[in-house]
Design an enzyme around this catalytic site. Structure first.
Site, PDB file in Angstrom:
ATOM      1  N   ARG A   4       2.797   0.358 -16.430  1.00  0.00           N
ATOM      2  CA  ARG A   4       1.427  -0.175 -16.316  1.00  0.00           C
ATOM      3  C   ARG A   4       0.479   0.867 -16.908  1.00  0.00           C
ATOM      4  NH1 ARG A   4       2.436  -1.061  -9.982  1.00  0.00           N
ATOM      5  NH2 ARG A   4       3.724  -2.937 -10.114  1.00  0.00           N
TER       6      ARG A   4
ATOM      7  N   ASP B 192      -3.687  -2.200   7.580  1.00  0.00           N
ATOM      8  CA  ASP B 192      -4.897  -3.024   7.607  1.00  0.00           C
ATOM      9  C   ASP B 192      -6.034  -2.096   7.194  1.00  0.00           C
ATOM     10  OD1 ASP B 192      -6.929  -4.741   8.115  1.00  0.00           O
ATOM     11  OD2 ASP B 192      -6.375  -5.204  10.179  1.00  0.00           O
TER      12      ASP B 192
ATOM     13  N   GLY C   6       0.788  -1.237   0.000  1.00  0.00           N
ATOM     14  CA  GLY C   6       0.000   0.000   0.000  1.00  0.00           C
ATOM     15  C   GLY C   6       0.816   1.280   0.000  1.00  0.00           C
TER      16      GLY C   6
ATOM     17  N   ARG D  17      -5.248  -6.138  -7.746  1.00  0.00           N
ATOM     18  CA  ARG D  17      -4.691  -4.983  -8.449  1.00  0.00           C
ATOM     19  C   ARG D  17      -4.547  -5.254  -9.949  1.00  0.00           C
ATOM     20  NH1 ARG D  17       0.989  -2.538  -6.452  1.00  0.00           N
ATOM     21  NH2 ARG D  17       1.809  -4.094  -7.899  1.00  0.00           N
TER      22      ARG D  17
ATOM     23  N   ARG E  17       7.127 -11.476  -6.263  1.00  0.00           N
ATOM     24  CA  ARG E  17       6.829 -10.417  -5.286  1.00  0.00           C
ATOM     25  C   ARG E  17       6.479 -11.021  -3.924  1.00  0.00           C
ATOM     26  NH1 ARG E  17       5.743  -5.357  -8.132  1.00  0.00           N
ATOM     27  NH2 ARG E  17       6.765  -5.784 -10.102  1.00  0.00           N
TER      28      ARG E  17
END
Ligand SMILES: Nc1nc2c(ncn2[C@@H]2O[C@H](COP(=O)(O)OP(=O)(O)O)[C@@H](O)[C@H]2O)c(=O)[nH]1
Ligand SMILES: Nc1ncnc2c1ncn2[C@@H]1O[C@H](COP(=O)(O)OP(=O)(O)O)[C@@H](O)[C@H]1O
Length: 197
Positions: free
Chosen positions: A44, A172, A16, A137, A148
């Site tokens: 991307r 979280d 994140g 994602r 990863r």
């Protein structure tokens, strides 16, 4: 050394970091500057060259490394990544807090320099949740996802060692993680804001 202290954000791919960073830079416009890394991986959808990364070939990147243009570089999930000296200097010249998003190898190599940043690790609540976030994602192939996750196991172990990071934030609940990130940085943020008055 002059100017605000830089910030190194590290932690597993999918923890994140980009999400928290985007939010921080939006809320505190004109306070932070992102150190734009070089990478040999493909962009991307939605990523901009020169903004998210400098997307380069391996050859071009190796050339820069050989010339001593990088403060650190590493191989991650089959691609090259690195921080050029100018990417940091560009941000510091504007008296902004320079944010670096680097993997563990980058973090370790930066510790050998005189950059003196605040080290923050962003961690997922668990491996299972990390895998789900990475899959959702939809940016990775199965192969790069597995690489990863492998790197994430090592990263998660290291983050538990005392003294490696100034702060470890478990991402979280996003709101809680963001509040914690702000609280570690507020002193530096206020310094930059005061200097502008
Ligand atoms: N050592 C190093 N790692 C980097 C650099 N830029 C990005 N990374 C790390 O490379 C890993 C992969 O980044 P990326 O391909 O953008 O995937 P994502 O983190 O899952 O969005 C992450 O752990 C980043 O923190 C860099 O300049 N140096
Ligand atoms: N607290 C959270 N709860 C649920 N999903 C999250 C949370 N934080 C981030 N995500 C999602 O997880 C994925 C990975 O986050 P991202 O910021 O891309 O990670 P990183 O930059 O560390 O690789 C993204 O799709 C993002 O929207």
């Amino acid at each position: 050394m002059s100017g605000p202290r830089p910030v190194v954000l590290s932690g597993p791919s999918g923890a994140g970091k980009s999400t928290l960073l985007r939010r921080l830079m939006k809320e505190y416009e004109g306070v932070f500057g992102f150190s734009v890394s070089h990478t040999s991986r493909n962009p991307r959808p939605g990523e901009e060259n020169g903004k998210d990364y400098h997307f380069v070939t391996r050859e071009k990147m190796q050339e820069g490394i050989d010339k001593g243009e990088f403060i650190e570089n590493a191989e991650f999930s089959g691609n090259m990544y690195g921080t050029s000296k100018s990417s940091i200097e560009d941000v510091q010249a504007q008296n902004l807090i320079c944010i670096l998003d680097v993997d563990i190898q980058g973090m370790k190599n930066i510790k050998k320099t005189d950059l003196n940043p605040i080290y923050i690790s962003i961690q997922p609540p668990s491996m299972e949740i990390l895998e789900k976030r990475l899959r959702d994602r939809q940016t990775e192939t199965e192969d790069s996802l597995q690489k990863r996750l492998e790197a994430a196991r090592i990263d998660m172990e290291l983050s538990k060692e005392p003294g490696v990071f100034d702060m470890v934030i478990i991402n979280d609940d996003l709101e809680e993680a963001y509040a914690k990130l702000k609280s570690v940085l507020i002193e530096e943020i206020e310094k930059v804001q005061d200097a502008k008055k």
